[in-house]
Design a protein around this motif. Structure first.
Motif, short mmCIF file in Angstrom:
data_model
loop_
_atom_site.label_atom_id
_atom_site.label_comp_id
_atom_site.label_asym_id
_atom_site.label_seq_id
_atom_site.Cartn_x
_atom_site.Cartn_y
_atom_site.Cartn_z
N ARG B 130 8.26 0.26 -4.53
CA ARG B 130 6.97 0.50 -3.87
C ARG B 130 6.14 -0.78 -3.79
O ARG B 130 5.51 -1.07 -2.79
N ASP B 133 7.53 -2.91 -1.14
CA ASP B 133 7.18 -2.34 0.18
C ASP B 133 5.75 -2.65 0.54
O ASP B 133 5.43 -2.99 1.67
N THR B 134 4.86 -2.50 -0.46
CA THR B 134 3.44 -2.74 -0.19
C THR B 134 3.21 -4.18 0.22
O THR B 134 2.51 -4.45 1.20
N ALA B 137 4.39 -4.92 3.72
CA ALA B 137 3.61 -4.34 4.81
C ALA B 137 2.44 -5.23 5.19
O ALA B 137 1.84 -5.06 6.25
N PHE B 138 2.10 -6.21 4.36
CA PHE B 138 1.04 -7.16 4.72
C PHE B 138 1.62 -8.20 5.66
O PHE B 138 2.78 -8.58 5.51
N PRO B 139 0.81 -8.68 6.60
CA PRO B 139 1.23 -9.90 7.28
C PRO B 139 1.20 -11.00 6.21
O PRO B 139 0.15 -11.29 5.64
N ALA B 150 -9.66 -16.05 -2.11
CA ALA B 150 -10.33 -15.30 -3.16
C ALA B 150 -10.32 -16.04 -4.49
O ALA B 150 -11.31 -16.05 -5.22
N PRO C 14 2.96 5.75 0.53
CA PRO C 14 2.50 5.03 -0.67
C PRO C 14 2.21 3.55 -0.39
O PRO C 14 1.23 3.01 -0.90
N SER C 15 3.05 2.90 0.41
CA SER C 15 2.78 1.48 0.63
C SER C 15 1.52 1.29 1.47
O SER C 15 0.79 0.33 1.28
N GLY C 18 -1.22 1.52 -0.91
CA GLY C 18 -1.26 0.26 -1.63
C GLY C 18 -1.96 -0.81 -0.82
O GLY C 18 -2.81 -1.55 -1.34
N VAL C 19 -1.64 -0.89 0.47
CA VAL C 19 -2.27 -1.90 1.33
C VAL C 19 -3.78 -1.70 1.36
O VAL C 19 -4.56 -2.65 1.24
N VAL C 22 -5.28 -2.78 -2.11
CA VAL C 22 -5.21 -4.23 -2.34
C VAL C 22 -6.18 -4.97 -1.42
O VAL C 22 -6.91 -5.86 -1.85
N THR C 23 -6.19 -4.57 -0.14
CA THR C 23 -7.07 -5.25 0.80
C THR C 23 -8.53 -5.08 0.38
O THR C 23 -9.31 -6.03 0.42
N LEU C 26 -9.16 -7.31 -2.62
CA LEU C 26 -9.08 -8.73 -2.28
C LEU C 26 -10.34 -9.18 -1.52
O LEU C 26 -10.90 -10.23 -1.79
N VAL C 308 -5.59 -6.18 8.54
CA VAL C 308 -4.45 -5.99 7.65
C VAL C 308 -3.87 -4.59 7.82
O VAL C 308 -2.66 -4.40 7.89
N MET C 311 -1.91 -4.34 11.05
CA MET C 311 -0.63 -5.01 10.92
C MET C 311 0.34 -4.18 10.09
O MET C 311 1.52 -4.08 10.41
N ALA C 312 -0.18 -3.58 9.01
CA ALA C 312 0.69 -2.79 8.14
C ALA C 312 1.25 -1.60 8.92
O ALA C 312 2.44 -1.28 8.83
#
Lengths: 539, 295, 337
Positions: B130, B133-134, B137-139, B150, C14-15, C18-19, C22-23, C26, C308, C311-312
């Motif tokens: 996971r 995968d996460t 999925a980000f560029p 950051a 789930p991903s 997560g994105v 996290v975004t 961040l 983001v 894109m995801a």
């Protein structure tokens, strides 16, 4: 009809249509290109309302060209042949005439002036706009205050075409302050219609739409990409501009902007590195206008609240260690006036900026540092705004190297543009490279913001001195009363004091450079350092 | 005990065989040989570069600013008159350092968790999967930008950001390889001898998949340098005046149109050579460890 | 088939969560003080505090997160602070520009790299093989912004073949009526060949820049899987049956080598989406990448989050598409699924 026949027919049709249409399109295109100015800069506006929250410099340009002010400035020709606004000459814009008394100024507005949507411009709109400027807070309110324009009660709409400003105190900067970008006239009816309870001044609407009656209308704005203006054919507050259309494109890469200029694919650009301007000027293929920025200096500032820069000898040592000439040659490429190498630190003239007495003298610097109790130097951080890295970075590297030779070891800290203001406001950075210029070109105006004990954000050094405050205040009073002798004495005294105590070291007065194709004429330098499309034309 | 002891001579003979094989590969594939030569040069520059360069890489000389390449300044000088040859050579240490440390870090993070995921399966596998995968999925470049913005633009943070964006790659490769081997004969033998699971994982499976991980590392080292260069271009690179190839290229790029090509060209070529060399070495290594080629 | 897609989508959830998390985190730790930035150069601490309250930045992180997720659920990505416009509108307007560029770049890369890879595999060990490898690797060895600037310098500044790097169309052309948002397609639909030519000319150099950057992985994977396929029994059989080399290579070997190549495409696409950010900056391309950079520098987090997330989602969608392509290429995969 089968496929092959279809293709054949369309091909013939296309071939037949093309020769007929093309010449017409081409001539129309040529015509429109001659009347269209293509401006190219690094970044575009983030807000087209000068009263808005956080409006950036490109936003000032939109406001200047799309809104009217009561009056404007006349023109003078500088020694190098460039046109500049004339600080001391006022010319009618929205107001046809005015009368300045001891306690108030009365303006007679044009009766035929109209906003872009056709509504007549009245004194009520002017009052509403000025009330807005002093009420919304932030930058516009602050700028109005600089000219003692503080309360809505000061602005009176006597009748539809008569507007009066009452003075709350004598201040020589009140009238000049009415000619800057902030006191512009909004279409109050239109903005009020789009205002909400939470946003009574309609800032959200004017952030993205222009609501004025200026010489140009903004017809399209794609943030970060493009702004398009059309000429306001009904403009009454001055001669109708020669340009029909202005297209302003954002091109982030400086190298590409220069390439566009050199290949003739854009008409005008003004934020290239100095080196490019110097070379373009030498090559002569495009015109380069370079005008010293009035009341502006690039400087090294030291935080006087913190050791070791609380010691005046340390500050003087740094002032003797700045590689002035290297900076003029390798960073500015001659596109600036040096401010070092005056005969002494005694102010020689009633002017700002002017030369101070420091030069690059490492022996003297080392000696002063020893006297101050730092024979082995010390460590500190030198910060600059990443948004202006083209100038700041090489300059800071040279300063770092030179300071290293007298034992001051510096780490360079690049602060992203978004963070720079917040960092300045904290007043904790020990050593910075920065630039400041005042719109109003008067020494006491600069000193009021940058050296006065009121400790405005522009006093980046947190410098506090009772004597300095007294001199600056006295100069403002003398100016308001017209006491020339006292004024000159005070100005010279505060400049001398600033040089001797040297919380900020003036390094250079930069030039505002603009490069344009040879067929573009009518460029005029303005205190706000943005383009005024009204005087520009294309041959 | 006997099981643990036997690999020693076997490994020695395997090493000789690999070396022989490597010589064969290089002989058959001159490109890998060239890449290896470049690598030796770069390593040398990183080790002794700062002691042999003709000029102080930080010393400015505005009288000699923007000089084109000459006998005195082989690669010319930049806007502040600094010698570009000296800067390019001295930068090798930092750039290789960024590449090696970020790869080491991602190997420690991604490689180990991948091996664990492949070996244990179950929830370990799910969590690692996971996570990978996460991140995927980000560029990826934007994620690196965000992390550096950051945390602040220091070399350490550039290394961390590069390691994080490479995590999925390592985790996946390691997982797949470990998964194949979890029930292999040598693993079962080790298990029968009473080795703990952890010991099997670290002492048997990990060494076994090292060659394949090495290929991956070589390929991503080049990417780490490119990533640092990209960050420099948008102002998030290392602090000036530290010489670093990416920042030199990014700054020099502004001088191309005005004709001072050498400012960006030489650091650019060196950077290209380094990335090129890591990529080709990776290919070469793959040929060495790829059983299909070996037969 | 539908069930398969549904299953595949479920694993992506789930991903995506997560994105989002996290975004959000961040962007909140970005150092820029948004409130101070928007308060302007002359702000007082009180003014900044007011703006902070206005923007909701004075609330606790969990509170901010909850309201952010609530907005997301209703399809609201928030407003950009710097332009005041809804992020959704901006992304909708800019996405086609980025997508057109990325897809054309990917298409070009495939068109060059796949034949190159096949050639290298067929002539394994020859000069051609080495040359193919050198060319592909050289492309990926240069920072993408540098390749872009060099191409602009050579093809626009020196030779004058390419148009000025001014974005999707030169300043005097107008965009075709919008149908898909892709200028190439829209101008064809409008039968406006002049605009088609103009937008293709603008696209050419940035698309080549992207393609150069992505040649290596595609060529490398094509070569490797072709080598495996060429060594297999069925190719040997086909050869032995006297089929022409072209038939053997294309119909037998290549079709079987396609699967790993398609898998690589997913990775390359993700790679290109990242490279996009830098290419757009070089070419003044009005896409979402340049939008995200500007927002990141201004600490304007709504657009960064929106970018983001978009894109995801694109990445997940593309991988889904690739999974379905598997079924088309290799019926065995479909049956197993």
């Amino acid at each position: 009809m089968n496929r092959r026949d279809f293709l054949k027919t369309t091909a013939i049709a296309a071939g037949a249509a093309a020769p007929v249409a093309a010449p017409f399109i081409r001539s129309a295109e040529a015509q429109s290109r001659a009347e269209t100015l293509l401006v190219v800069t690094e970044s575009g506006p983030n807000n087209v309302d000068i009263h808005g929250v956080g409006t950036n410099r490109p936003g000032y340009e939109v406001s200047w060209n799309c809104y009217d002010r009561l009056f404007t400035h006349g023109k003078k020709t500088l020694p190098d042949g460039t046109d500049s606004y004339d600080r001391d000459k006022y010319e009618p814009e929205l107001a046809e005439s005015w009368d300045i008394g001891p306690n108030s100024a009365t303006f007679k507005l044009r009766k035929n002036a109209k906003f872009h949507d056709g509504t007549p411009i009245t004194a009520k709109d002017v009052k509403w706009s000025f009330d807005r400027a002093v009420s919304v807070g932030g930058f516009p309110t602050f700028q109005m205050k600089a000219g003692s324009l503080e309360k809505p009660e000061q602005f009176v709409a006597v009748d539809d075409s008569t507007f009066r400003v009452d003075f709350i105190r004598k201040d020589a900067l009140t009238i000049p302050d009415l000619g800057v970008i902030v006191p512009c006239v909004f279409n109050s009816g239109l903005v009020k219609k789009n205002a909400t309870e939470k946003d009574p001044w309609g800032l959200e609407y004017t952030k993205q739409n222009t609501a004025g009656g200026g010489a140009f209308k903004m017809t399209k704005w794609t943030p970060g990409t493009e702004v398009v203006y059309e000429r306001n054919e009904d403009w009454k507050s001055g001669p109708v501009p020669k340009l029909k259309r202005v297209i302003w494109r954002m091109v982030p890469s400086a190298g590409n902007r220069r390439a566009l200029l050199e290949r003739g694919d854009c008409d005008i650009s003004f934020d290239l590195p100095n080196k490019d301007f110097a070379e373009l000027r030498a090559a002569g293929k495009v015109k380069v206008a370079a005008t010293p920025v009035g009341n502006g200096i690039g400087y090294i500032g030291m935080n006087v609240n913190k050791a070791p820069f609380d010691n005046v000898k340390v500050r003087q040592a740094v002032a003797y260690a700045i590689p002035y000439q290297k900076i003029m040659d390798a960073v500015l490429f001659g596109m600036g006036n040096p401010l070092h190498g005056g005969s002494s630190n005694m102010a020689a003239e009633v002017a700002w900026p002017q030369k101070h007495g420091y030069t690059t003298d490492l022996v003297k610097a080392k000696q002063l540092l020893t006297e101050a109790g730092y024979p082995n130097g010390f460590e500190t951080t030198l910060s600059f705004d990443l948004g202006f890295a083209v100038l700041n970075e090489p300059m800071c590297i040279l300063v770092q190297e030179s300071l290293g030779q007298i034992g001051i070891r510096t780490t360079i800290n690049k602060v992203p543009g978004s963070n720079w203001r917040a960092e300045l406001l904290k007043k904790e950075m020990p050593l910075i490279s920065n630039f400041f210029s005042g719109w109003l070109d008067y020494p006491e105006y600069f000193f009021f913001w940058c050296y006065h004990g009121q400790n405005a954000v522009f006093n980046t050094m947190s410098y506090q001195s009772k004597e300095m405050d007294a001199l600056i205040d006295a100069a403002r009073v003398a100016a308001a009363e017209g006491n020339k002798a006292a004024y000159e004495k005070d100005v010279k005294a505060f400049v001398t004091k600033a040089f001797e105590e040297v919380p900020r070291i003036p390094v250079f007065q930069p030039y505002l450079c603009v490069a344009m194709q040879p067929n573009v004429s009518g460029y005029r330098y303005w205190f706000h350092r943005q383009l005024d499309y009204r005087t520009l034309s294309k041959a | 005990m006997s099981v643990a002891a036997t690999p020693a001579p076997a490994q020695a003979s395997a090493a000789v065989a690999t070396l022989k094989h490597a010589r064969y590969i290089i002989g058959e594939n001159p490109v890998t040989g060239v890449a290896f030569g470049i690598f030796v040069l770069l390593a040398l520059a990183a080790l002794i570069g700062p002691f042999i360069v003709p000029f102080d890489p930080l010393a400015s000389d505005t009288a000699a600013a923007l000089n084109s390449p000459s006998a005195k300044h082989w690669f010319g000088t930049d806007q502040l008159g600094r010698d570009i040859f000296s800067r390019v050579v001295v930068a090798t240490r930092l750039d290789l350092g960024i590449a090696i440390f970020s790869v080491a870090l991602v190997f420690a993070l991604g490689g180990l968790s991948g091996v664990a995921a492949g070996y244990f399966g179950g929830w370990t596998d799910r969590v690692v999967g996971r996570l990978a995968d996460t991140i995927m999925a980000f560029p990826l470049f934007v994620l690196a930008m965000g992390i550096v913005a950051a945390l602040g633009n220091t070399v350490t943070n550039i290394v961390i950001a590069t390691a994080i964006i490479n995590f999925p790659l390592y985790a996946r490769v390691a997982r797949a390889e470990a998964n194949i081997r979890r029930d292999a004969g040598f693993v079962q033998a080790a298990r029968l001898c009473g080795n703990s699971e952890m010991r099997i994982l670290l002492g048997h499976i990990l060494p076994n998949i090292m060659p394949i991980m090495m290929v991956q590392m070589s390929l991503t080292m080049g990417y780490a340098i490119l990533n640092a260069a990209g960050l420099s271009f948008i102002g998030l690179g290392v602090r000036p005046p530290t010489p670093e190839w990416g920042i030199m290229v990014a700054e020099g790029a502004a001088f191309i149109v005005s004709g001072e090509w050498w400012i960006a060209f030489f650091p650019g070529v060196t950077l290209m050579l380094a990335v090129f060399c890591f990529n080709l070495l990776g290919d070469g290594l793959r040929d060495i460890v790829d059983p299909q080629r070996r037969t | 088939m539908l069930r398969q897609i549904g299953k595949r989508l479920a694993t992506a959830i789930p991903s995506l969560i997560g994105v989002v998390v996290v975004t959000f985190l961040l962007t909140r730790v970005l150092p820029g003080d948004t409130a101070a930035y928007f308060a302007g150069p002359a702000a007082t601490p009180q003014a900044i505090a007011e703006i902070r309250a206005k923007l909701g930045l004075d609330r606790s992180l969990p509170e901010q997160f909850v309201s952010y997720v609530k907005d997301l659920a209703t399809g609201n990505l928030g407003n950009s602070l710097s332009t005041g416009r809804p992020v959704v509108t901006e992304i909708k307007a800019r996405l086609p520009a980025s997508a057109e560029l990325t897809f054309l770049g990917l298409f070009l890369a495939i068109a060059i790299a796949v034949p190159l890879g096949i050639l290298a595999a067929v002539k394994q060990g020859s000069i051609i093989d080495h040359a193919c490898r050198m060319v592909a690797t050289a492309g990926v060895s240069l920072p993408v912004f540098f390749t872009g600037l060099l191409l602009v310098y050579v093809f626009y500044f020196l030779l004058g073949w390419a148009p000025a790097p001014l974005g999707r169309l030169d300043a005097f052309s107008s965009a075709p009526p919008e149908v898909t948002g892709f200028y190439l397609i829209d101008s064809l639909l409008a039968r406006d060949l002049e605009t088609f030519r103009a937008s293709l000319a603008q696209l050419a150099v940035p698309a080549i820049t992207m393609a150069v950057f992505s040649l290596a992985p595609i060529a490398r994977m094509t070569r490797a899987s072709m080598l495996a396929a060429l060594a297999s029994e069925f190719v040997r059989t086909a050869k032995a049956s006297g089929l022409t080399p072209t038939t053997v290579i294309i119909r037998y070997a290549f079709r079987n080598a396609l699967l790993p190549v398609v898998t690589t495409l997913g990775m390359v696409f993700s790679f290109l989406l990242g490279a996009n950010v830098l290419v757009e900056k070089v070419f003044a391309w009005p896409g979402i990448g340049s939008y995200a950079i500007e927002a990141l520098i201004a600490s304007d987090f709504a657009p960064v989050q929106g970018f983001v997330l978009t894109m995801a989602i694109m990445y997940v969608a593309l991988n889904l598409l690739i999974d379905m392509l598997y079924g088309v290429i290799d019926p065995r995969v479909r049956m197993e699924g």
